[in-house]
Structures are given as structure tokens and as C-alpha cells.
Design an enzyme around this catalytic site. Structure first.
Site, PDB file in Angstrom:
ATOM      1  N   ARG A  48       5.463  -7.557   6.148  1.00 46.02           N
ATOM      2  CA  ARG A  48       5.457  -6.683   4.974  1.00 46.02           C
ATOM      3  C   ARG A  48       4.104  -6.755   4.294  1.00 46.02           C
ATOM      4  O   ARG A  48       3.412  -7.768   4.366  1.00 46.02           O
ATOM      5  CB  ARG A  48       6.561  -7.070   3.982  1.00 46.02           C
ATOM      6  CG  ARG A  48       7.968  -6.929   4.537  1.00 46.02           C
ATOM      7  CD  ARG A  48       9.018  -7.313   3.522  1.00 46.02           C
ATOM      8  NE  ARG A  48      10.346  -7.301   4.114  1.00 46.02           N
ATOM      9  CZ  ARG A  48      11.461  -7.634   3.459  1.00 46.02           C
ATOM     10  NH1 ARG A  48      11.394  -8.002   2.192  1.00 46.02           N
ATOM     11  NH2 ARG A  48      12.632  -7.604   4.072  1.00 46.02           N
ATOM     12  N   SER A 153      12.611  -3.297   3.245  1.00 43.88           N
ATOM     13  CA  SER A 153      13.875  -3.562   2.571  1.00 43.88           C
ATOM     14  C   SER A 153      13.838  -3.084   1.112  1.00 43.88           C
ATOM     15  O   SER A 153      13.492  -1.948   0.858  1.00 43.88           O
ATOM     16  CB  SER A 153      14.231  -5.054   2.672  1.00 43.88           C
ATOM     17  OG  SER A 153      15.546  -5.291   2.242  1.00 43.88           O
ATOM     18  N   HIS A 154      14.166  -3.945   0.166  1.00 45.04           N
ATOM     19  CA  HIS A 154      14.264  -3.540  -1.236  1.00 45.04           C
ATOM     20  C   HIS A 154      12.928  -3.671  -1.972  1.00 45.04           C
ATOM     21  O   HIS A 154      12.878  -3.474  -3.191  1.00 45.04           O
ATOM     22  CB  HIS A 154      15.309  -4.393  -1.948  1.00 45.04           C
ATOM     23  CG  HIS A 154      14.963  -5.850  -2.005  1.00 45.04           C
ATOM     24  ND1 HIS A 154      14.861  -6.631  -0.874  1.00 45.04           N
ATOM     25  CD2 HIS A 154      14.670  -6.665  -3.047  1.00 45.04           C
ATOM     26  CE1 HIS A 154      14.534  -7.865  -1.226  1.00 45.04           C
ATOM     27  NE2 HIS A 154      14.409  -7.915  -2.539  1.00 45.04           N
ATOM     28  N   LYS A 163       9.974  -4.457  11.333  1.00 50.01           N
ATOM     29  CA  LYS A 163      10.864  -5.519  11.797  1.00 50.01           C
ATOM     30  C   LYS A 163      11.294  -5.255  13.235  1.00 50.01           C
ATOM     31  O   LYS A 163      11.606  -4.117  13.587  1.00 50.01           O
ATOM     32  CB  LYS A 163      12.093  -5.592  10.891  1.00 50.01           C
ATOM     33  CG  LYS A 163      13.075  -6.693  11.227  1.00 50.01           C
ATOM     34  CD  LYS A 163      14.200  -6.773  10.207  1.00 50.01           C
ATOM     35  CE  LYS A 163      15.126  -5.588  10.293  1.00 50.01           C
ATOM     36  NZ  LYS A 163      16.344  -5.766   9.479  1.00 50.01           N
ATOM     37  N   ASP A 313      16.930   0.106   2.878  1.00 49.78           N
ATOM     38  CA  ASP A 313      17.329   0.217   4.288  1.00 49.78           C
ATOM     39  C   ASP A 313      18.816  -0.051   4.481  1.00 49.78           C
ATOM     40  O   ASP A 313      19.299  -0.149   5.607  1.00 49.78           O
ATOM     41  CB  ASP A 313      16.496  -0.715   5.168  1.00 49.78           C
ATOM     42  CG  ASP A 313      16.782  -2.187   4.930  1.00 49.78           C
ATOM     43  OD1 ASP A 313      16.966  -2.564   3.766  1.00 49.78           O
ATOM     44  OD2 ASP A 313      16.800  -2.964   5.909  1.00 49.78           O
ATOM     45  N   GLU A 399      22.971 -15.277   0.035  1.00 48.79           N
ATOM     46  CA  GLU A 399      23.030 -15.148  -1.424  1.00 48.79           C
ATOM     47  C   GLU A 399      22.311 -13.924  -1.959  1.00 48.79           C
ATOM     48  O   GLU A 399      22.537 -13.510  -3.090  1.00 48.79           O
ATOM     49  CB  GLU A 399      22.439 -16.413  -2.063  1.00 48.79           C
ATOM     50  CG  GLU A 399      20.920 -16.495  -2.096  1.00 48.79           C
ATOM     51  CD  GLU A 399      20.260 -16.549  -0.725  1.00 48.79           C
ATOM     52  OE1 GLU A 399      19.088 -16.170  -0.625  1.00 48.79           O
ATOM     53  OE2 GLU A 399      20.920 -16.981   0.238  1.00 48.79           O
TER      54      GLU A 399
END
Length: 563
Positions: A48, A153-154, A163, A313, A399
Site C-alpha cells: 500500500r 482496503s479501507h 494484494k 473492498d 478484531e
């Protein structure tokens, strides 16, 4: 963590990323591999970075893709490669760059039909569906498919991510990513001279470039993992916020396909994500487990019986209930595990529950009550992929609100995180029990204990971070934590004996884990207590003292915890 005064508020114009400049920088900025921050570096879920910072540019994507092609050849992986992409601004150009290299290397590539955005779980599902029941010859990888998901991702809108998912369908393990990372950085150092590439227009016309209906394939099999009939029969009203992510068009199709009372809050796709409210640190981040980022859906919670959102995603979920608002990720994981292992009679009797070392211990207590074995691993969903594949894990969760679980019949569904299925599971739970997951958690906590938790950060030099990652239990010179006897000190995860990259200290009523950050000069302390907030703060204070003492031989003691 220090909360920004802008947290939970709409993003001011000054904070919105300039998308044209961002994309231009992707093509024009050239990384210098002499600087570590500009090299290819795989974290727990891929490489990233940001094009402005020379950490996610076309050169990175070309180098990584060529390295993946070499890895496939080395491993004898010659089936199709499923290529997915999310809605971040850098994802579409990065996907195009990847295709140019894959096509030039003769790889059969599966692009989304209609150039649809592609959630991570849809790519994992596609890989596993293709590989299911395929005969394996002496080269066990021959003929099998793998995949790439272009997503950070976020992460904030200015970030890009890349990825690799091998044939097991999950995020690649460290031995795989380490090989790819090394090869990619060699390509950067040689100015990409060995990278094969062809123009995008030609790549799109090649016979090796195929179209695949990810959306229909995934949606049409959802009833094999979720009781859609129960949700439909109950008639509960579902609210969904895709947060402008890759599953933006999946939800309406799900509602239509299964005749659900489902309302999509917004189908807006905007690479600047200007519709988001700011996260805890005043940045735009599409994190469905953050109440600051989820203000839009939280403001509508009374309109729906159950509501949920997914990140960009769609590999993370956020569950909003009338009874509790946004349910903390650990609370929902406990509810989901408790429900699934009682309501899936065809699952293997020996199937374990997977959790990460920094997930709540209420999961341990749920497992004990269910008489199911716990499988505790380091941070990173990749550790669950093989167990989900062979059915030795019924559920894997972390988590940070990522989870996946088996189909009704005990077969693998996805071996990467799936935000959609856990979100829909919340609807199934509500439909079949008549209570939302927030209400069910309160009952669980009444019987098993109601933990409080936090995460704090402290400054640390690179040398100290390295020392912390290598700490052994013998270096922790204490026998008590916050008034309780220490039961265990871990530097390896109990489930698979893999290094956790730090330490975890456990007592009867609480624990803490200390791990260095992979991107900042800080370390993080995760802590939990079943005895209340005061006890939790004692754990945090003593945790830092324990870590400081263990690092006392380093050039500079860490300091400055922020909560």
C-alpha cells in the site's frame, strides 16, 4: 488515540484529494528504491502507498505484477488469474498497468464483466470455485487459479493497494509475499528492464483476456452460506451503506435475487469519498467499524430493523442495531460465533474457531461454553486460509471486523475476509431469534462477562520497534499485572506457534499485547479487562512500564502514550 475535533463531521473541501493530480502522480512520479519508504513492501494485506509520496506508482505495480508472473511460473501455477479492483482513485489505473504485464506474460486473466468493481470476497470465491475438485498432478499447483485484488482496503482516498491471493484463495502468506517483494524491488533497481508489457488496448483484445461475472456468481451462491429464506420470511427491513465501495451494485442484486426488504442508502461512487464523515484522526477512512466514519448510517438506524456497511473492498463489516448502535467488532464476532456453531449442524464436529491474538477474550469464553477448540493466530487473516479451505476452521475472525465462515454444508465459502456474508448473517440472526445482535450480546455478556478494551500508541525508534518485535517471554521481568497473577506471556500465537511480532501478557481477567507499527515510529498496546474501566487503565499503565523495562537497553526509552 487523540481524537480530532473534526471526527464524525463532513469532510471540508480542503481535505478532499485532488483526484486528477493523484492519478497524474501515479504515472509521472518515479520511486527511488534507495529510500526504504519508496520500495515495495508487503504488509499483512499487500503493498500500500500513495502516488504523491512515491510509494504507490506505476513502477511499483509493473514490478509487483512481473514478480507475481515469475512466482506463478516458479510454482507451476498456470490456471487463470482472477483480477479484482475497488473504487479508490488509483485502483483503476493500477488494474490497467497490471493487465498490461499479465497479458505480455501470457497469463489468462479474468476481468469483471461490464468492468464492474470487484469485492475481495468475490475474487476469493471465484478462485476457490474454479479450483474446486480439480485434479492435481505431480505438480500440485498445475492448472489452478490465483488472483490479484487492487485495493488498499479501507485506507484514505489518496492510497492505492495491491494484494496477491494464491490458489488457496486467501491473502498470500509471508513466504510468498517475501519472495514477490524481493523480486519486485530488484525490478525497481534495474529500472524495470526485465518487465514484460504491452499496450492496454492490445491486452484487452488478446484471447487470454476473459470476462467473468463475479457479481452473479457470488450473489447466486449466497444462500449456501446464509439462510436467505429466513430473512425473507421475517420481512425485516435491512439498511445497507456500501460506503461507495466495490460492492456498491451487489446489494441491490442481493435484495432482488432473494426478495428481501432491503434498502441501499446510497450507490454513489466518488473517488474523493466526499460523502464520508471524518474518522477519529480527522482523515477520510472507509472503516465500517468506526462510529466516526459511520455517521450517515448511524443517523438512520431507527429506520431499519438491522443495518450494516462494508469498507471499500467489502472485506470488513459494520453492524448497526437499534439496541446498541454500531456494535463493536469484537462484540459481533462473539455473537456470530455463538450463533453459527449452534445453528450449522452439518459443520465438522472438530471445526475450530479462529481468532487473532488481539481479539477479545470473550471469544475464548464463548468457545469454552460451546466446547469448541480455539485457534489463536497472529494479526492477519492469511493465517485462516488453509483452515477454512479444509474445514478444520468453521469460522475465522479478527478484531478489525473481518471474518469468514463455512457454507451450510461445511464446505469453504471464502478464505479471505468477507464483509457481505457476516453483514447478512446479522440479518439472519435477527430474523431467526427475534432479537438483534446487540440484544444478544448483552445476554452473552451477562453470562460470560462484559469486557472493556482500548488501544493506545507510544513513540518508539526503529531500533526499539525491532527489539519489541523480537522480545521473548523471558525478557518480561514481572509476575503480576494490575493486581492479578500473570498466567501466560506469549511471543508466539498459541494456535500455530507463529511469531506475533511482539508480546502478549495474560491474566485471569485481562490482557495486553504490544506490537510495533509497520508504518509509523510507534508501538501499539492493545488491552482488555473484564473488571471495568479502572482496571483497564491500570493494565495500560503497567503495560507500558513493562515494555519500557524490556526495552531499557535500547538507545532511547519510548514515551508519550496517547489514548
Amino acid at each position: 488515540m487523540k481524537i480530532s475535533p473534526l471526527a464524525g463531521k463532513p469532510a471540508p473541501l480542503a481535505l478532499l484529494v485532488d483526484v486528477p493530480k493523484l492519478v497524474s502522480a501515479y504515472y509521472t512520479n518515479t520511486p527511488d528504491p534507495e529510500f526504504p519508504e519508496q520500495r515495495v513492501a508487503f504488509g499483512t494485506s499487500g503493498h500500500r502507498g500513495c502516488s504523491f509520496e512515491h510509494s504507490f506508482n506505476e513502477a511499483h505495480v509493473l514490478a509487483i505484477t512481473q514478480a507475481i508472473c515469475a512466482y506463478r511460473s516458479k510454482q507451476g501455477i498456470n490456471g487463470p488469474l482472477f483480477l479484482g479492483v475497488d473504487t479508490h482513485a488509483l485502483s483503476t489505473p493500477a488494474c490497467a498497468s497490471a493487465l498490461e504485464v499479465l497479458a505480455a506474460n501470457g497469463v489468462d486473466v479474468m476481468l469483471a464483466q461490464g468492468d464492474e468493481y470487484t469485492p475481495t470476497p468475490a475474487v476469493s470465491h471465484a478462485i476457490l470455485k474454479y479450483n474446486r475438485n480439480r485434479n492435481r498432478n505431480r505438480n500440485r499447483s498445475s492448472g489452478l487459479a490465483d488472483g490479484i485484488v487492487v485495493t488498499p482496503s479501507h485506507n484514505p482516498p489518496q492510497d492505492g493497494g495491491f494484494k496477491y491471493n494464491p490458489p488457496n484463495g486467501g491473502a498470500a502468506d509471508t513466504d510468498v509475499t517475501g519472495w514477490i517483494e524481493t523480486a519486485a524491488n530488484q525490478h525497481l533497481r534495474s529500472a524495470l528492464k526485465d518487465v514484460k508489457r504491452m499496450p492496454l488496448e492490445r491486452a484487452l483484445r488478446l484471447a487470454t483476456t476473459h470476462r467473468y461475472d463475479y457479481l452473479s456468481t457470488y450473489v447466486n451462491e449466497l444462500e449456501q452460506v446464509i439462510d436467505m429464506a429466513a430473512i425473507r420470511s421475517a420481512g425485516i427491513h435491512l439498511g445497507v451503506d456500501p460506503l461507495g465501495g466495490a460492492g456498491v451494485h451487489y446489494w441491490q442484486r442481493i435484495g432482488e435475487r432473494y426478495r428481501l426488504n432491503l434498502s441501499v442508502v446510497s450507490e454513489e461512487v466518488d473517488p474523493a469519498f466526499r460523502f464520508m464523515t471524518l474518522d477519529w484522526d480527522g482523515r477520510i477512512r472507509m472503516d465500517p467499524s468506526s462510529s466516526y466514519a459511520m455517521q450517515r448510517l448511524l443517523g438512520m438506524r431507527d429506520r431499519y430493523d438491522i443495518a450494516f456497511a462494508c469498507d471499500t473492498d467489502h472485506d470488513r463489516h459494520g453492524i448497526v442495531t437499534k439496541s446498541a448502535g454500531l456494535l463493536p467488532a469484537n462484540h459481533y464476532l462473539a455473537v456470530a460465533i455463538d450463533y453459527l456453531f449452534q445453528q450449522r449442524p452439518l459443520w465438522p464436529q472438530a471445526a475450530k474457531v479462529g481468532k487473532t491474538v488481539v481479539s477479545s477474550q470473550i471469544i475464548d469464553r464463548v468457545c469454552a461454553r460451546l466446547q469448541r477448540q480455539l485457534y489463536e493466530v497472529p494479526a492477519g487473516f492469511k493465517w485462516f486460509a488453509d483452515g477454512l479451505n479444509d474445514g478444520s476452521l468453521g469460522f475465522g475472525g479478527e478484531e478489525s471486523a473481518g471474518a469468514s465462515f463455512l457454507r451450510h454444508d461445511g464446505a469453504v465459502w471464502t478464505s479471505d475476509k468477507d464483509g457481505l456474508a457476516p453483514a447478512l448473517l446479522a440479518a439472519e440472526i435477527t430474523a431467526r431469534s427475534g432479537r438483534d445482535p446487540g440484544e444478544i450480546y448483552r445476554k452473552l455478556a451477562a453470562g460470560l462477562g462484559d469486557p472493556v478494551s482500548t488501544r493506545v500508541e507510544a513513540s518508539a525508534t526503529p531500533a526499539q520497534k525491532k527489539m519489541l518485535a523480537a522480545l521473548s517471554p523471558q525478557q518480561i521481568q514481572c509476575s503480576d499485572l494490575a493486581g492479578e497473577k500473570i498466567q501466560d506471556i506469549l511471543s508466539q500465537a498459541p494456535g500455530n506457534r507463529a511469531a506475533i511480532g511482539g508480546v502478549k501478557v495474560v491474566t485471569a481477567s485481562g490482557w495486553f499485547a504490544a506490537r510495533p507499527s509497520g508504518t509509523e515510529d510507534i508501538y501499539k498496546i492493545y488491552a482488555e479487562s473484564f473488571l471495568g474501566e479502572d482496571h483497564l487503565q491500570r493494565i495500560v499503565q503497567e503495560a507500558q512500564a513493562i515494555v519500557d523495562a524490556a526495552l531499557a537497553g535500547s538507545p532511547q526509552s519510548p514515551s508519550g502514550v496517547s489514548t
